[in-house]
Write an enzyme that holds these catalytic residues in place. Structure first.
Site, PDB file in Angstrom:
ATOM      1  N   SER A 180      70.904  12.601  53.504  1.00 31.69           N
ATOM      2  CA  SER A 180      69.588  12.179  53.714  1.00 31.69           C
ATOM      3  C   SER A 180      68.911  12.603  55.517  1.00 31.69           C
ATOM      4  CB  SER A 180      69.693  10.524  53.690  1.00 31.69           C
ATOM      5  OG  SER A 180      67.774  10.173  53.258  1.00 31.69           O
ATOM      6  N   LEU A 181      68.850  11.213  56.080  1.00 33.61           N
ATOM      7  CA  LEU A 181      68.292  11.537  56.980  1.00 33.61           C
ATOM      8  C   LEU A 181      69.494  12.333  58.134  1.00 33.61           C
ATOM      9  CD1 LEU A 181      66.081   8.724  59.124  1.00 33.61           C
ATOM     10  CD2 LEU A 181      65.659  11.656  58.405  1.00 33.61           C
ATOM     11  N   PHE A 216      68.686   7.343  56.166  1.00 31.90           N
ATOM     12  CA  PHE A 216      67.722   6.008  55.943  1.00 31.90           C
ATOM     13  C   PHE A 216      68.321   4.904  55.446  1.00 31.90           C
ATOM     14  CE2 PHE A 216      63.657   4.411  54.662  1.00 31.90           C
ATOM     15  CZ  PHE A 216      63.219   3.874  55.838  1.00 31.90           C
ATOM     16  N   ASP A 239      71.015  16.238  50.295  1.00 30.10           N
ATOM     17  CA  ASP A 239      70.494  16.407  50.103  1.00 30.10           C
ATOM     18  C   ASP A 239      69.761  15.473  51.006  1.00 30.10           C
ATOM     19  OD1 ASP A 239      68.524  16.422  47.956  1.00 30.10           O
ATOM     20  OD2 ASP A 239      68.081  13.839  47.680  1.00 30.10           O
ATOM     21  N   HIS A 251      69.086  11.050  44.586  1.00 29.15           N
ATOM     22  CA  HIS A 251      69.022  10.910  46.105  1.00 29.15           C
ATOM     23  C   HIS A 251      70.516  11.105  46.895  1.00 29.15           C
ATOM     24  CE1 HIS A 251      67.845  11.715  50.284  1.00 29.15           C
ATOM     25  NE2 HIS A 251      68.447  10.387  50.342  1.00 29.15           N
TER      26      HIS A 251
END
Length: 467
Positions: free
Chosen positions: A171-172, A96, A194, A281
């Site tokens: 992430s995404l 993201f 993550d 993150h």
């Protein structure tokens, strides 16, 4: 008067939801499980491939600094590039509000070039990720389909097997990798860095990254605290064959700095604030990048919980060995076991994050005093700092054990240095020693024994040699 049938048809239409189709990528619906659920209440359709503007940027050992743009719609771009079919291909997919030409993505490729010959492809979908979160979440599906399309082009035009492909998503991007994997039979490996929690944790496997998306799925959790109230961005759910929770998976060492110190020691205000807000993150990709250059520096131990790990209940490695978190996780023999596997380890607070865990037992000699015991290891590759082993009553004949994470692998241990102190003025100048110290490396069963018959005063080093 409006008939019941009309109302029923109207409601049925509302429930059915909408669908949009993008040529060879297929059709995308906003109905369950993609929308209208408790976890995904909003119904949002993904943007078109043209609007997202995904790019495949190829770096290789031959062009480590400048990318070559590969177009799945034009295989001649692959033909004209440095892509080589006799090498593994690793895709790196950002998350993201990130972008594919970020410095961390290129650093990861460059670290790979130091240890292997590889096709390193950065998937840049920044236009689709730099929007509202709910829109980016749904754009994941189109980007995943585009990655799958690229893999299909490689397979069809170059007989390049998906088993040679490794998707690394942050992430995404981890869920982009999952979507691509679910569309690509025989995909070799996915690493989730993550994987993001919101809109994915607790959803059906169709929606998120899961172990069925590749022959081997490994996951690094660094921000697994609950989104509310802790602002943890990453999922705590086990979504791979091997799920790693470094430092417990929630609070990473070095992430508690105040915002100003982060901004001052990073390039520019934006990256500084980003690293402060999402420090935990972002640690996942930093650990992975370091793991490439440290093949044995991220040994992870199977354990029921981080509390048990910190209480020294998960050492040494079991008979089947321990996996390495990160780049070399696929070397672990038991990597694709059907049971969920949780692994724990500690890292450093800044790069290099690699650590080597040692177990030490000290058998006391000399006078009985109250104080603390420290030990340093000396080997053919270097020596460690002094680490605390015990505080309390030092009684001759008693044995005290502890584990610690050293910032280097000392190699073959040649000697051990013992130190005690209690910072109490004692006119008798008591002498204390260690008759025996045993040392064990985490990934080995071998126990090394060191002995001495001497005792020393407070703050005087005692050297123990092999016995």
């Amino acid at each position: 008067m409006v008939s019941i049938w009309a109302i029923a048809l109207f409601l049925l239409g509302a429930v059915q939801g909408k669908e949009i189709c993008y040529g060879r990528l297929g059709c995308f619906s906003d109905s369950e499980p993609w929308g209208g659920t408790v976890i995904r209440p909003l119904k949002v359709l993904p943007w078109s491939p043209e609007k997202i503007g995904t790019r495949f940027l190829l770096y290789t050992n031959e062009n480590p600094d400048t990318f070559q743009n590969l177009l799945p719609s034009d295989p001649s771009t692959i033909e004209a590039s440095n892509f080589q079919t006799d090498r593994k291909t690793r895709f790196i997919i950002h998350g993201f509000i990130d972008k594919g030409d970020e410095s961390w993505v290129l650093k990861m490729c460059k670290n790979m070039f130091e240890v292997e010959e590889v096709n390193c492809i950065c998937v840049d979908w920044k236009r689709g990720s730099q929007t509202t979160y709910s829109q980016a979440v749904n754009n994941v599906r189109v980007v995943g389909a585009q990655v799958a399309q690229m893999l299909d082009v490689l397979k069809t035009n170059y007989s390049y097997s998906p088993s040679q492909v490794h998707l690394i998503g942050h992430s995404l991007g981890a869920h982009v990798a999952g979507e691509a994997g679910s569309r690509t039979p025989g995909l070799g490996r996915i690493t989730g860095l993550d994987p993001v929690e919101a809109s994915f944790q607790g959803t059906s496997e169709e929606v998120r990254l899961d172990p069925s998306d590749a022959a081997f799925v490994d996951v690094i959790h660094t921000d697994a605290a609950p989104l509310i109230p802790s602002l943890g961005f990453g999922t705590s759910q086990l979504v791979g064959h091997l799920d790693f929770f470094p430092n417990g998976g929630e609070e990473m060492p070095g992430c508690k700095k105040n915002a100003l110190s982060q901004i001052v020691d990073l390039d520019g205000i934006w990256s500084g604030t980003k690293d402060f807000v999402a420090c935990n993150h972002l640690r996942s990709y930093k650990y992975y990048a370091d793991s490439i250059l440290n093949p044995d520096g991220f040994t992870a131990y199977p354990c029921a919980s981080y509390r048990a790990f910190k209480s020294n209940k998960c050492f040494p490695c079991p008979d089947e060995g321990c996996p390495q978190m990160g780049h070399y996780a696929d070397k672990f023999a038991g990597k694709a076991s059907p049971e969920e596997q949780k692994y724990f380890l500690n890292t450093g607070d800044s790069s290099s994050f690699a650590r080597w865990r040692y177990g030490v037992s000290v058998t006391m000699s000399g006078r009985m005093v109250t104080g603390q015991v420290k030990v340093a290891l000396f080997g053919n590759k270097g020596n460690t700092h002094q680490y605390d082993i015990f505080r309390g009553v030092l009684k001759p004949g008693s044995t005290h054990s502890n584990e610690f994470d050293a910032d280097l692998d000392v190699g073959t241990i040649e000697k051990v240095k013992f130190l005690w102190n209690n910072h109490v003025v004692n006119p008798t100048f008591p002498k204390v020693g260690a008759s025996k110290i045993t040392v064990q490396k985490g990934e080995e069963k071998t126990v090394y024994n060191f002995c001495s018959t001497d005792t020393v005063r407070e703050d005087v080093l005692l050297t123990l040699t092999p016995c």
